[in-house]
Write an enzyme that holds these catalytic residues in place. Structure first.
Site, mmCIF file in Angstrom:
data_model
loop_
_atom_site.group_PDB
_atom_site.id
_atom_site.type_symbol
_atom_site.label_atom_id
_atom_site.label_comp_id
_atom_site.label_asym_id
_atom_site.label_seq_id
_atom_site.Cartn_x
_atom_site.Cartn_y
_atom_site.Cartn_z
ATOM 1 N N GLU A 103 -12.035 -5.740 13.047
ATOM 2 C CA GLU A 103 -13.045 -4.791 12.598
ATOM 3 C C GLU A 103 -12.856 -3.423 13.245
ATOM 4 O OE1 GLU A 103 -16.592 -2.995 11.030
ATOM 5 O OE2 GLU A 103 -15.100 -4.449 10.371
ATOM 6 N N HIS A 106 -9.799 -1.491 11.968
ATOM 7 C CA HIS A 106 -10.138 -0.921 10.653
ATOM 8 C C HIS A 106 -10.917 0.385 10.820
ATOM 9 C CE1 HIS A 106 -11.196 -0.692 6.461
ATOM 10 N NE2 HIS A 106 -12.481 -0.812 6.718
ATOM 11 N N HIS A 173 -18.794 0.346 -1.044
ATOM 12 C CA HIS A 173 -17.838 0.784 -0.024
ATOM 13 C C HIS A 173 -16.404 0.629 -0.540
ATOM 14 C CE1 HIS A 173 -16.507 1.853 3.927
ATOM 15 N NE2 HIS A 173 -15.980 0.671 4.196
ATOM 16 N N HIS A 339 -3.768 -8.993 -4.009
ATOM 17 C CA HIS A 339 -4.540 -8.738 -5.227
ATOM 18 C C HIS A 339 -5.318 -7.432 -5.091
ATOM 19 C CE1 HIS A 339 -6.134 -9.969 -9.055
ATOM 20 N NE2 HIS A 339 -7.373 -10.070 -8.620
#
Length: 384
Positions: A103, A106, A173, A339
């Site tokens: 987290e 990121h 987001h 994906h």
């Protein structure tokens, strides 16, 4: 409450990420450093979208359950006591050492993008004024829009955490991240002179825009699948629970304002609601793919758009293949991240198709296709 020292440490990490990008730009042999900076920022944004998917799919979104720091600290090492305590209470819960690092990394990368966009704004204004406001590619209007947009994106990143992964916030987001990527692609496309395309591209402007809108809607549906953990709600393909139209609960599945895993009334989200979410994403994929394939077919017949049309078709085929494989193989992490990345690639390519389809319109203001033909007939043909 985050103190000023922690904010300074967090900001320094974002600046460090940006400095690494600056090193790449200034050590490049490309003489146009501004263009290089735009494309490096775009590349980093693409990476952050991929890493954001990894964060979401590894259930690391609450690895640090506060914002912008981690338990009020600038990195997980400083918050290790809190993280270990949370992990001891819930070993498989949302807070673990690994998830905290995922987290926070990121967030560091996202802050780096913010710093780079600020640099793009400053440099574009400087060059724009030095050129007497005459050089099109240095126009600061798009960079300023990027800065506003990245601030909005940051706010939704904060709300994603503080509102405990509420599906509608997380999905927005994601959409904002994809939009930021598309805007950077548009700014990047403005950094060089593109060869003229055939005047027939004038008629493709609206269909190409519709294709981008349909892709955006499909990405929103995909985000809704992911944020509601509905990826395995239909574990077979092409049917869903052995039926073309399985039992579904659209009302609860598509109630936007509700907590994760809950209905608007506070009850646990029923499985038919998850089925409705997954099934809708799957069915609309065929609608979107069919339309985009048709647009590519039309684009391929236009001089100057063949290469981008092939690129979009290849990315579309890859995305469909990954989607089917993801369901068939029970949603492996690598394929799920791929994906998401392929969706971002489609955004980039469709933005470029839209940009190229508008080159004749930009060259001949207030002119129709017939008039544009006269202007462009003397220009050299190029399939680039």
């Amino acid at each position: 409450m985050v103190d000023s020292g922690t904010l300074f440490q967090l900001g320094s990490k974002g600046i460090f990420v940006a400095l690494l990008a600056f090193v790449i730009v200034w050590s490049s042999k490309d003489p146009d450093k501004y263009r290089k900076l735009v494309w490096v920022t775009l590349f980093l944004t693409f990476d952050v979208i991929m890493f954001g998917a990894f964060t979401r799919l590894t259930d690391s979104g609450l690895g640090c359950p506060d914002w912008p720091g981690c338990y009020g600290h600038a990195n997980p090492l400083q918050a290790m006591e809190h993280i270990r305590a949370a992990e001891a209470l819930m070993p498989d819960g949302p807070v673990t050492v690994m998830k905290a690092w995922v987290e926070m990394i990121h967030r560091y990368l996202a802050m780096g993008i913010g710093v780079l966009i600020i640099a793009i704004v400053v440099i574009s204004w400087r060059f724009w004024l030095q050129s007497g406001r005459s050089v099109h590619k240095f126009s600061p209007h798009f960079p300023v829009a990027l800065l506003i947009f990245v601030c909005i994106q940051g706010a939704f990143g904060a709300w994603t955490v503080t509102m405990k992964l509420q599906p509608v916030i997380v999905t927005i987001h994601l959409l904002l991240g994809m939009t930021l990527l598309g805007m950077l692609a548009w700014v990047g496309a403005r950094q060089k002179e593109h060869p003229p395309v055939a005047a027939a591209a004038y008629a493709l402007r609206i269909p190409a825009l519709i294709a981008l809108i349909l892709l955006s809607f499909q990405i929103a549906l995909g985000g809704w699948v992911s944020t509601n953990y509905a990826a395995l709600a239909c574990s077979d393909f092409p049917l869903c629970h052995g039926a073309v139209i399985p039992q579904m609960d659209f009302e609860n599945g598509f109630t936007l304002w509700r907590s994760l895993g809950m209905t608007a009334d506070g009850e646990y989200l029923p499985f038919p609601a998850l089925t409705a979410i997954h099934w809708t994403h799957r069915v609309f994929a065929f609608v979107m793919a069919g339309y985009i394939a048709w647009v590519c077919y039309k684009a391929y017949k236009i001089e100057g758009l063949q290469t981008i049309a092939r690129g979009v078709l290849a990315a579309l085929a890859l995305q469909i293949t990954i989607g089917i494989a993801t369901v068939s193989l029970k949603w492996p992490l690598a394929l799920a991240v791929a994906h998401n990345g392929c969706a971002a690639l489609l955004v980039l390519l469709l933005v470029m198709l839209n940009y190229k389809a508008r080159i004749p319109g930009a060259a001949g203001t207030n002119r129709g296709p017939d008039q544009l033909d006269t202007r462009l007939s003397a220009a050299p043909n190029d399939n680039a």
